[in-house]
Design an enzyme around this catalytic site. Structure first.
Site, short mmCIF file in Angstrom:
data_model
loop_
_atom_site.label_atom_id
_atom_site.label_comp_id
_atom_site.label_asym_id
_atom_site.label_seq_id
_atom_site.Cartn_x
_atom_site.Cartn_y
_atom_site.Cartn_z
N ALA A 46 0.99 -1.26 0.04
CA ALA A 46 -0.09 -0.03 -0.07
C ALA A 46 0.79 1.24 0.14
O ALA A 46 0.27 2.21 -0.35
CB ALA A 46 -0.86 0.09 1.30
N GLY A 47 2.14 1.17 0.30
CA GLY A 47 3.16 2.36 0.43
C GLY A 47 2.98 3.20 1.72
O GLY A 47 3.37 4.31 1.57
N VAL A 207 16.80 -17.24 -10.60
CA VAL A 207 17.95 -17.70 -9.99
C VAL A 207 17.68 -19.13 -9.34
O VAL A 207 16.63 -19.04 -8.47
CB VAL A 207 18.75 -16.73 -9.11
CG1 VAL A 207 19.78 -17.37 -8.30
CG2 VAL A 207 19.25 -15.60 -9.75
N ARG A 344 4.30 -10.85 1.74
CA ARG A 344 5.49 -10.47 2.60
C ARG A 344 6.47 -11.32 2.84
O ARG A 344 5.93 -12.40 3.20
CB ARG A 344 4.71 -9.68 3.76
CG ARG A 344 3.50 -8.64 3.62
CD ARG A 344 2.94 -8.39 5.23
NE ARG A 344 1.95 -7.37 5.17
CZ ARG A 344 0.69 -7.95 5.00
NH1 ARG A 344 0.72 -9.48 5.10
NH2 ARG A 344 -0.29 -7.23 5.18
N ASN A 371 7.56 -3.72 5.69
CA ASN A 371 8.14 -2.32 5.77
C ASN A 371 9.16 -2.37 4.61
O ASN A 371 10.21 -1.47 4.77
CB ASN A 371 8.85 -2.04 7.26
CG ASN A 371 7.89 -2.27 8.14
OD1 ASN A 371 7.09 -0.84 8.19
ND2 ASN A 371 7.61 -2.88 8.92
N LYS A 570 22.86 -36.49 2.15
CA LYS A 570 22.37 -37.80 1.91
C LYS A 570 21.51 -37.50 0.69
O LYS A 570 20.38 -36.92 0.88
CB LYS A 570 21.56 -38.46 3.01
CG LYS A 570 21.11 -39.78 2.82
CD LYS A 570 20.34 -40.21 3.92
CE LYS A 570 19.87 -41.74 3.51
NZ LYS A 570 18.24 -41.79 3.73
N GLY A 631 11.00 -47.64 5.86
CA GLY A 631 10.10 -47.79 7.07
C GLY A 631 9.24 -49.15 6.86
O GLY A 631 8.40 -49.37 7.55
N GLY A 658 14.95 -50.24 5.97
CA GLY A 658 14.38 -51.52 6.15
C GLY A 658 14.59 -52.32 7.26
O GLY A 658 13.84 -53.07 7.74
N1 GLY Z 1 2.78 -2.49 5.15
C1 GLY Z 1 1.48 -2.79 5.78
C2 GLY Z 1 1.42 -4.13 5.45
O1 GLY Z 1 2.26 -5.07 5.08
O2 GLY Z 1 0.17 -4.62 5.34
#
Ligand code: GLY
Length: 729
Positions: A46-47, A207, A344, A371, A570, A631, A658
């Protein structure tokens, strides 16, 4: 290697692009590899620029967020200059209205959203809001101190600051210095600025792995990334920066997991003639509402730990809409314009991971959680300082290194747990310590090894055969039993069983730890890795390619747990879900690649002597033939082939899978196996701790019997008492 550059940035979201631009402006040659710009959280956000409204518990986080917000105006201006694009920076302040605990819905007539008196940037509106605040300086609910950067506003002052709020609000906090940026506009400006500055952005390059220099692991020398494996071949640079957001743990086993956020936007109704409906960001308990200057209203966001499940849900959007209407009833009639979701990059403590890594030429800038937009400018400065080795961050109190130290990946390095102090071993089992310890005191378990077995004998007994320790890839082990971590009823039982078995190598499924599969949360932390050698395994991989990728993650996982020189893996390549039989061709292909990358490869195979030879020739550290399917508890079903493998192998032969009982364990060792790997038979026993001990003793007994040399099998009886020399009548 076709492509080289000074610095390669992995990740084309706001963090990667911000670092790239900063480095480029300081003179470095920089390329950004971006898998899919549209998927970045940058796009979904949302900024909000809200270091005050977010009210961080961590002082270090509060500190860098405030520093970053302070950089924002100049940073955006620089990007706008370079790009010629507007980034939509708007330091409009944030209002956080509060509601009375009850009777909040008595408000039946939605107030109108009209053009409020303060449309100018926050700097001019501060004065009038400050004046309003002075009329009601303290919150009526008795909060003694204001949150940092906040002023209390009465309900009346809140309505003056922003029309259209619910009549049910009782007041609220005003965060005049917080604000917002139009993150999508910023992303466009930032990409254009990066390009204008000379950063090369390669879109659509995924990548898939970080290849380390082989040979570094046992030499004690510092570690380095040799190249990046990508969808477009190998890439090499002097330095690498990882800025891969929620997808970080695909490349490194650091604890960054996706935290989904659902969002939507509203637009002004046709014919709406009141100017901008909102002029402040509204920060509610369950929702935030971010008005843009073009009339769009962005609403966010859910916070869901559901992995990478895409899509919007009625529950998610419904909750956001309900909270929006409660806060701002007039918005109920605004048309929905768009809905979306994003992921996020969250860490366990919700702080980012910034700065150096275990590889000298790899820096980390991940885990920005809520953030990323806010922290982009400070992250770019700090990372550029760290990569280029000199500081530009002005600080009265702290150096940039000190600022970064709170965000080091090392905070997630496991601190060893004390060994299990007590175990429910039945008293009849031989244990020197238990026999000499009062029964009310917890019994310290000791490891049953061949050394212990020797010590149980009478001092007058003939000398026992000498045994060399088990040696794998130059590393020696006293115990010849390896165990696993899966299928135990709980961690405590697992810890005690491992301890009771005496094993020194424990295998861990990298994928299950990575994905935190049920029963695997905290698994990596449950054992004392200062005493037990971790054998990361590639369980769950169906192809060679997957196994190679997971092996790389496993190596990083071992490092994070303090085993910096652990290059063991492994190798399991198992496409068959019913019998869990390994794919010989995929195993060989993956083994060849992993050996090239410097791994000590312990491949899990069917008991095929020719395959075992090929793997040995490829440079594997052991071979691990199965006794019978994983198993199944069917014991040793491939005895003839295991005998051939034992006879022809120059590397240790570890019988894996086994084995169901101690007699079968002893049998495998009597055949000449160098070691055993046993998981299910211990973990699923009625008493796993006792079975762990029994398997440990059986391994020792089988080894001792192998060294002692069993009698040949004959068709006819041979009397135990010799007949010669007996008295005959
Ligand atoms: N910065 C607000 C959120 O991550 O929802």
């Amino acid at each position: 290697m076709p492509f080289t550059d000074d610095i390669l940035i992995i990740g084309g979201g706001i963090v990667g692009l911000a670092i790239a631009t900063e480095l480029k402006l300081r003179g470095a040659s920089v390329t950004v590899l971006s898998r899919d710009f549209e998927q970045a959280a940058t796009h979904a956000a949302a900024g909000m620029l809200a270091p005050h409204a977010e009210a961080f518990a961590s002082g270090a986080m509060q500190d860098i967020c405030l520093r970053s917000r302070a950089l924002y105006g100049d940073w955006v201006a620089k990007l706008e200059d370079l790009s010629g694009e507007s980034a939509g920076y708007w330091p409009c302040g944030i209002l956080a209205p509060t509601f009375a605990p009850v009777d909040e819905n008595s408000d039946s007539s939605p107030p109108h959203l009209t053009n409020a008196p303060h449309q100018s940037p926050a700097s001019s509106s501060f004065k009038s809001l400050d004046a309003l605040q002075r009329s009601t300086p303290t919150p009526p609910n008795g909060a003694a101190t204001s949150p940092a950067g906040a002023l209390w506003l009465s309900a009346e002052a809140m309505h003056q600051a922003q029309s259209g709020l619910s009549h049910a609000i009782t007041g609220g906090w005003w965060y005049p210095e917080d604000g917002q940026v139009d993150n999508r506009a910023l992303a466009i400006a930032l990409r254009a600025a990066a390009r204008a500055a000379g950063v090369v952005i390669r879109e659509g390059v995924a990548v898939t792995g970080l290849e380390q220099q082989s040979g570094a692991f046992n030499s004690g020398s510092s570690q380095k990334i040799a190249c990046l494996k990508t969808s477009e071949g190998d890439w090499q640079a002097d330095h690498y920066v990882l800025a891969t957001g929620a997808w970080t743990s695909d490349l490194l086993p650091i604890p960054v997991t996706p935290r989904k956020g659902q969002m939507l936007s509203l637009t002004m109704p046709p014919g709406y003639a009141h100017g901008l409906p909102l002029q402040r960001v509204l920060f509610g308990d369950d929702v935030y509402i971010v008005p843009r200057r073009d009339g769009r209203i962005v609403i966010g966001a859910t916070s869901e730990a559901v992995g990478f499940i895409p899509g919007n849900t009625p529950a998610g959007l419904g909750a956001l809409l309900q909270a929006t209407i409660r806060l701002c009833p007039g918005l109920a009639e605004f048309p929905i314009q768009e809905r979306w979701w994003g992921f996020r990059p969250a860490t366990p403590d919700e702080l980012p991971i910034l700065g150096s890594s275990l590889c000298d030429n790899l820096s980390l800038a991940v885990g920005h959680h809520r953030n990323g937009i806010l922290l982009a400018p400070i992250t770019a400065q700090l990372l550029a300082d760290q990569v280029l080795g000199h500081s530009t961050v002005p600080s009265e109190r702290e150096s940039p290194e000190a600022l970064l130290s709170a965000f080091s990946w090392r905070r997630f390095v496991h601190s060893p747990v004390p060994p299990a102090a007590a175990a429910s071993i039945p008293q009849f089992l031989p244990s020197r310590s238990s026999s000499s310890t009062p029964s009310s005191t917890p019994t310290m378990l000791h490891y049953p090894t061949l050394v212990d077995a020797v010590q149980f004998t009478e001092s007058s007994a003939p000398a026992l055969p000498e045994d060399a320790p088990l040696t794998i890839a130059g590393r020696t082990f006293r115990s010849r039993l390896m165990t696993g971590t899966g299928k135990y009823p709980d961690f405590d039982t697992m810890r005690q069983s491992v301890s009771a078995s005496g094993c020194e190598i424990v295998t861990v499924a990298v994928r299950r730890v990575q994905t935190k599969a049920p029963g695997h949360e905290g698994l990596a932390e449950a054992l004392d890795w200062s005493k037990i050698w971790m054998l990361p395994n590639t369980a769950g991989c169906k192809t060679a390619e997957e196994a190679v990728r997971v092996a790389r993650l496993g190596r990083e996982m071992a490092k994070l747990l303090g085993q910096e020189n652990n290059n063991f893996v492994k190798l399991e390549v198992i496409p068959d879900a019913k019998y869990l039989l390994p794919d010989p061709i995929g195993t060989l292909q993956a083994a060849e690649q992993l050996v090239k990358e410097g791994f000590a490869v312990l491949p899990y195979i069917n008991a095929d002597p020719l395959l075992a030879k090929r793997l040995e020739e490829a440079g594997c550290a052991t071979v691990m033939p199965l006794g019978s399917p994983i198993g199944s508890g069917q014991g040793i079903q491939n005895e003839a082939n295991i005998r051939i493998i034992v006879e022809t192998s120059k590397v240790p032969v570890v019988v894996d899978a086994g084995i169901g009982s101690p007699s079968e364990a002893a049998h495998a060792m009597e055949l000449g196996a160098s070691a055993l790997l046993i998981n299910t038979a211990i973990a699923q026993a009625k008493n796993p701790v006792a079975m762990g001990r029994a398997m440990g003793l059986a391994t020792v007994a089988g080894r001792l019997a192998y060294l002692a040399g069993r009698i040949p099998i004959q068709n006819m009886a041979s009397a135990s008492s010799p007949l010669t020399g007996t008295i005959t009548s």
